[in-house]
Design an enzyme around this catalytic site. Structure first.
Site, PDB file in Angstrom:
ATOM      1  N   TYR E  94       0.722  -1.087  -0.184  1.00  0.00           N
ATOM      2  CA  TYR E  94      -0.063  -0.138  -0.021  1.00  0.00           C
ATOM      3  C   TYR E  94       0.793   1.284  -0.102  1.00  0.00           C
ATOM      4  O   TYR E  94       1.831   1.676   0.665  1.00  0.00           O
ATOM      5  CB  TYR E  94      -0.760  -0.113   1.040  1.00  0.00           C
ATOM      6  CG  TYR E  94      -2.101   1.226   1.261  1.00  0.00           C
ATOM      7  CD1 TYR E  94      -2.939   0.929   0.557  1.00  0.00           C
ATOM      8  CD2 TYR E  94      -1.864   2.172   1.992  1.00  0.00           C
ATOM      9  CE1 TYR E  94      -3.993   1.848   0.573  1.00  0.00           C
ATOM     10  CE2 TYR E  94      -2.718   3.158   1.897  1.00  0.00           C
ATOM     11  CZ  TYR E  94      -4.024   3.111   1.187  1.00  0.00           C
ATOM     12  OH  TYR E  94      -4.898   4.113   1.406  1.00  0.00           O
ATOM     13  N   SER E 190       1.861  -7.473   2.226  1.00  0.00           N
ATOM     14  CA  SER E 190       0.786  -6.484   2.514  1.00  0.00           C
ATOM     15  C   SER E 190      -0.232  -6.390   1.796  1.00  0.00           C
ATOM     16  O   SER E 190      -0.933  -7.548   1.225  1.00  0.00           O
ATOM     17  CB  SER E 190       1.503  -5.343   2.963  1.00  0.00           C
ATOM     18  OG  SER E 190       0.695  -4.641   3.765  1.00  0.00           O
ATOM     19  N   GLN E 191      -0.412  -5.176   1.120  1.00  0.00           N
ATOM     20  CA  GLN E 191      -1.484  -5.007   0.036  1.00  0.00           C
ATOM     21  C   GLN E 191      -1.122  -6.090  -1.097  1.00  0.00           C
ATOM     22  O   GLN E 191      -1.994  -6.801  -1.661  1.00  0.00           O
ATOM     23  CB  GLN E 191      -1.440  -3.802  -0.507  1.00  0.00           C
ATOM     24  CG  GLN E 191      -2.373  -3.352  -1.690  1.00  0.00           C
ATOM     25  CD  GLN E 191      -2.504  -2.090  -2.321  1.00  0.00           C
ATOM     26  OE1 GLN E 191      -3.110  -1.281  -1.748  1.00  0.00           O
ATOM     27  NE2 GLN E 191      -1.283  -2.067  -3.229  1.00  0.00           N
ATOM     28  N   ASP E 280       2.200  -7.753  14.592  1.00  0.00           N
ATOM     29  CA  ASP E 280       1.846  -6.725  13.613  1.00  0.00           C
ATOM     30  C   ASP E 280       0.656  -6.114  13.796  1.00  0.00           C
ATOM     31  O   ASP E 280      -0.400  -6.848  14.060  1.00  0.00           O
ATOM     32  CB  ASP E 280       1.671  -7.539  12.150  1.00  0.00           C
ATOM     33  CG  ASP E 280       1.219  -7.105  10.877  1.00  0.00           C
ATOM     34  OD1 ASP E 280       1.453  -5.688  10.997  1.00  0.00           O
ATOM     35  OD2 ASP E 280       1.339  -7.729   9.927  1.00  0.00           O
ATOM     36  N   HIS E 314       4.932  -5.409  11.186  1.00  0.00           N
ATOM     37  CA  HIS E 314       4.404  -5.684   9.958  1.00  0.00           C
ATOM     38  C   HIS E 314       5.491  -5.994   8.831  1.00  0.00           C
ATOM     39  O   HIS E 314       5.451  -6.326   7.959  1.00  0.00           O
ATOM     40  CB  HIS E 314       3.581  -4.613   9.492  1.00  0.00           C
ATOM     41  CG  HIS E 314       3.018  -4.796   8.251  1.00  0.00           C
ATOM     42  ND1 HIS E 314       2.186  -5.612   7.859  1.00  0.00           N
ATOM     43  CD2 HIS E 314       2.955  -4.092   6.866  1.00  0.00           C
ATOM     44  CE1 HIS E 314       1.510  -5.776   6.780  1.00  0.00           C
ATOM     45  NE2 HIS E 314       1.870  -4.796   5.926  1.00  0.00           N
TER      46      HIS E 314
END
Lengths: 335, 335, 335, 335, 335, 335
Positions: E94, E190-191, E280, E314
């Protein structure tokens, strides 16, 4: 925390833009005079402090308005009859009080009488306290904390009462039989340092026996600059109040000028050992130097010195500075 | 801010562990009785509010101890002679005061008489105020702010005075000729909501004319849980004080129990519209639900409802909740 | 928050290093001309606002590109037939929108027509909004928020559309039968203040009837300094984008220069009341003074004044400044 | 800081999931035996401490590996020839050292011999220190701080050396002629408390004369839980290292198990006074209770008690807890 | 950062409360079908990447709505004529974009074709991007960032376009002559991990050649829980928007359900290697496990595994997890 | 992060107040000479890096004190027999180590031999490491981290060992048969940049073959200013230590002067490409410019240039700056 205030060379010369009120002396003459209308009535009750080498007394005396102020008197145990010691009168940092009976005995360990004054209405913070501030202005609209309590008029401002309590604390200390009333040393850290400066100035011509002042990173110096630049600690209480009460800036400064160490210390006549910390963002070094540079200017320019701690925030010199103070007193009293 | 408190299902049933003092009712009977010894003496001075459609009056009346409390009364302009309006009495959030004369007129815009009570000793924060708290305990040792002022005894606790002021404010509002004294609605946000709950409870059996209560994210509910879990806002003043005064936890809880909305609201007899915000870390939703779930239980279980705002912190429902309140009152008054 | 920007004496003289584009006037001439190709088509639908003393209309009109822009028009209730009021056109702060129908009626309370323009693509933050930004560049790669939307070229930059919307909003307000089109006052806080400055400048020679501008802590002034020094709020969106797109600094400044209040306000011809807050770290006082000091310089140097709030951050003067504005307008309209 | 750990009822029963190594006793038998190969060679040099009522000696003795460890010994001044006092051996909190010669004399003020052990390689933080950690593993790859120094193997782990130093410090204290070697009390705050627990356990069956342990908010208890839940202070050094060295979790736990107070204290045979703070996010209360609940279980279940401070973070009971300790010792020594 | 989410044992079983829309499959059938109406038109232009061992091509292809999407294709240099490599298609986290031409070549270094898809409208954050999002809904009122862009309806929601872009990116990658179209591996962090899960699910029955999915700490899983508990990162954009638009919670959830990896991944048919980090607070482990535990349930329950990083936020497993992925692929492709 | 350091015009001229020790050259002559007493004994073990186009060797060589230092050597795969490549020697940022075998291969991708030196005692932070610092001073009392390790004397200071390791790393790189020993380029980010500057200076007259230096936002430049003004990162370790050890300021500066890039880089003779970031609050731009402006002044003033990133913090130019470096080397090696 980087060095954020003036560089050291400029600190050496910085003197503040605060303006001394024309009636500063009469105001304090009247204030002290009124306070002395009340009987001091200092009492000293022995307490069990659990200590073998220090005797401690629970002190009560009449401060501003005759209000009963608490304190501790610590003495080295086993004094000889009639023995009289120099006394160190200590004032406490903002939010704190006199603490517990055996919490701070350090000057008595060093062989002095050690008198600790409680701060009225404080003692909710770092160290507990036991003295209310029963003045009728105590419930005024004020920013949380003590800095704007009673700030509408110099007669009601909180620190008027505290400074008078401090003045009377010296008299109370002097009244104890184990104290040599001609050898009073004033000291304190932060707010305690500010009270030290003020009391040294107020004593000049009004009270005998004070022989030295040792303000450590003193608060209550150079209000105009302090409220403009200080990001943390009690000074921002004033700025925050002014952020809400936008029309009262000049009026507040006019009141604060009666309590600014920059003005009050100017009259001091006794030697002084200050300290400042160059990364102090609670009592910024420029405000401390403003107090230092003005100290004693109209009091005969007594000897003064300042220890500067370059990489310290408001903790200042701590145990290292205590050594400096012990040396300063050892020399002073042996001379 | 994640959802940090109980899940909604559990909030619906949560009722607090706070213990109601055996003498809660006599304590408040005596308190109200004493307050009524003083003449209410409500005065209403018209002021220039720069507004064309609202008339504003500067209000003064006698609250606790006969102390003079300020307020505003806003009315729609151009009322007809003899016209009497339902009145919304509004209490203010913590740190704020009544503000300026034209700062908050919203209930008058909606066609109600709008009475705003100043909070004694507050008004240093979000909105300015003009009423000191002249009680002799105001200078007690207390954590900065109002939450621990006078907390040594229920007779001296700050909110005793505020709750009485609020009770008297209702009487003051009722005394104005443009107000219909049989149609008083109580409301307020946060501290104002807590005062609303308390006043609704205190009114039961002691004061006629109150017809509804609209506490919005109310403060002053479920002290035992609030001081354990709240990270931000005024509740931590109490925890901070206890962090210093470690031996006073039970004694403080005993005092706070006289002022907990969980107990005071139980006696309320009038319909209520509460609100809670699930991400509120100043007045956590469980404390609000504790107040809500106890509300009216001994007062005949009046109708009550609560709006829950899932993704809001202490701002709660704001303009959206005002719409809910406007609809609630429109329906109530048309029925 | 300490005073971190230039001292007040220097603020009084500071004028920015931003460079006005040579084609600033033709660019805006063309821009306005294009916008006027679209029919304004302002509509006013009455809504239930729950208020007794204010009437509210849901406004829609054609802004930049003919896109339909929302707004509210509030009027004092019960106007007499044919009565025409001066109108205050208000622009909204960054991230906010027009809000709910009864959320902000203050100028109507004071007897003015009160026109509130929604900000396209905003309304996700403090106050909700209802107007999308359907321009084809809206999905460009841009730092989160609106500040870098379409910043590749002045024709596409987001604020080109917003400034045109504002220009057309004035025309829309003027088109209502209860509005006196010769008495338009522009105002707004922060972004609303920046739009006020821009609109005052764009109106000069292009639109009759604007008689005053009241920008409150205006945003969008002196971009070169703002993006260098501002730690908080929307300006850092630009700096953050440049931290990633390192090669676009000069190109971005070139675009921003078409929208800088420092240049746009210079042409303004109407009296102005600015405000600045000295502890404002969202719209730093130097950027506000840059806008103020340039305001009207080429527009005949109309009267202007600036209120300075020394101890405030971006909240500025709030309710106190509103009083100043009410007084300013009362005087202006009575003269 | 809200209550974030287990509720008090569950703390009372919580015992940790840490697994005691099968060879825990042989490991420490061997460790102590090796240390005793080195001559203790404790020396006591008088220093000028500026104090009238306390005599101070600069102590040096051989700790782990024969490394020379520093300390202070404070005695009440003017002891009578041959007088022997009970001794309080104090260990220091993480990052600190023995400090200056007159910085902490409190147990000597209370009439005890007061022995303070420096912590090797520490003394950069709150209180300065003078003892390096010359072990060859000191330069291993480790997260900043001491917690992961030498953590590849239990033989090299930093606290192996510290615990041995502490064991030898007791012997050094006992060797002074003014100390009664049959009356040794162990104490310390945080890390000092953890060393207290460990030393009490290690002393069992290996060293005579220890009569009590007073660990205050002890660190180094229940590593598995501590590294999972602790947000602040030294425990996160371990979690941070594991965040980088992802494959070493089980191996690290295996090493830490040799040093966990939960296991080491289990063998203790002497009465203990613990303290825990319920809002302590440096040494969370569950970890402290894990240590407390296991203390003495295999050592004959000596008397033990724990003071719980509900509204305190890691500062715990401070001066109030000292009173508890003074009372505890007064009672213990008078019985 | 302490362990704040469910304990690992509960994570293993957690499956989310999100409700799959009845028309999920038709919605995506229609969506993909519409996208395929546009010619893919994938182009590959060689660029100077300054690298000796990797060849890089600037990719453009038609994504959702025929919008031109950018990407990179990296190949090991000096391939033999006709050589076809398995391809790793990577999606970006992201705020980032495809970056510079030589910024991320790691899969090509490992001998794979490495296809990187730019994320439309992103690339303002960690890594720069070059693809706008020209959809007409891009300028809707939305919280700053992409998470609420177009969220009024599933047809307009931003991630509908992104997921389609990703689907088409696979087709684009397959169209290059050096790529073996029967060996496509999907991955991203992630994204990028969320897009991986979605694309794996969407590919089932609609697109041949995908053989594995490697979502790393995937985002876009279990929206209902994510928006309730996540304190940091993009999920709070949704909660913040809902904090303002209080009446749209259920409607938003209804839209988000069309894009939740929990539903989309259920249909996946290919082996998968997930990762989760237990500390996270951007993509909390419970949301990742919700995606993992649902993955492939209706797609024939392909083999799947998840690496758990206990002490990581994360960042997850980073270089260590890449090794796991390299091993996973080496094994997969050699079998 | 606003621009907080000197404006760019002043940075261009700023040269530091640090004082070069009179015996700087003899100190380093002796230091290098001592190091060369130990056999370099560089070994290169091939490892499985999972990469098809890069070959990687696990390097070990003797650094300061003969301690064995780790590193990686990456080469493009499939070199022809006897082929020798220019080598880029890379040093690592503070807290990091050489990382995993395939983590950073970028210079090898670009066709260079790529030698990465591990940093002794680091590798606990961003990137893992494998080299201890077995010097006997490693366990000295020091602030957490490496900056004050061994700082009592220049002979023991940590960076003496690191700089020598770096010097020997160049020799180790030159010893590999695939490396052209006459073409060594030094580079690194932050601490790696500081080591680059130091090694470039130390190489002058002592080591042939170094042809360029590319320090990126270099650390370890202009200690006197750095410790006064830097709020974040490793420099404050020194200030924090001095905050505790108040009497060691001058002594520390005297030691640091032997390691300041401002002095060491002055002797450099090879072309250099620096970078600085104007919003860098870890290595403030003034300290970087101090290093840059002094670079090569006594070494024949080689060509030098500096890229300035105006809106970046310590990340500097990242992938964009790598392009600058690739271009710089391409040009240098083609000339």
């Amino acid at each position: 925390m980087p060095l954020f205030d003036l560089p050291l060379e400029q600190l050496r010369d910085y003197t503040s833009s605060a303006v001394q009120p024309a009636d500063l002396q009469p105001f304090w003459d009247r204030t002290i005079e009124e306070a002395r209308q009340f009987s001091l009535d200092a009492t000293f009750e022995p307490v069990d402090n659990y200590l073998a080498v220090i005797d401690t007394f629970d002190v009560t005396f009449s401060g501003f308005g005759g209000h009963r102020i608490k304190g501790w008197l610590h003495l080295p145990a086993h004094l000889q009859p009639g023995q009289r010691l120099p006394v160190v009168v200590e004032f406490i940092g903002y939010s704190g009080g006199r603490g517990l009976a055996n919490q701070n005995t350090r000057w008595a360990q060093a062989g002095y009488a050690h008198f600790i004054m409680d701060s009225r209405g404080q003692g909710y913070g770092g160290v507990s306290g036991d003295t209310p501030d029963p003045h009728s202005s105590a419930g005024d609209v004020a920013y949380a904390g003590l800095m704007t309590r009673g700030i509408r008029h110099q007669d009601d401002y909180y620190f008027r009462r505290v400074y008078v309590d401090a003045f009377r604390a010296v008299e109370a200390a002097q009244s104890h039989p184990a104290v040599d009333p001609s050898k009073v040393v004033l000291t304190g850290i932060s707010q305690g340092g500010g009270i030290t400066v003020a009391t040294a100035g107020l004593a000049a011509g009004r009270l005998d026996g004070v022989i030295a002042a040792m303000p450590d990173v003193p608060f209550l110096q150079d209000f105009p600059r302090a409220i403009d630049i200080t990001p943390r600690g009690p000074y921002p209480e004033i700025a925050s109040f002014l952020g809400r009460h936008r029309d009262r800036y000049e009026a507040m400064l006019a009141v604060l000028n009666y309590f600014d160490g920059v003005h009050l210390g100017r009259a001091a006549t006794v030697p002084a050992l200050f300290s400042a910390a160059q990364m102090d963002d609670i009592c910024p070094p420029s405000t401390v130097f403003a107090g230092y540079n003005n100290y004693g200017l109209t009091g005969g320019t007594p000897e003064k010195d300042i220890e500067v701690y370059r990489f310290n925030n408001h903790e200042g010199g701590q145990e290292h500075h205590w050594i400096k103070q012990l040396q300063f007193l050892r020399k002073l009293l042996s001379s």
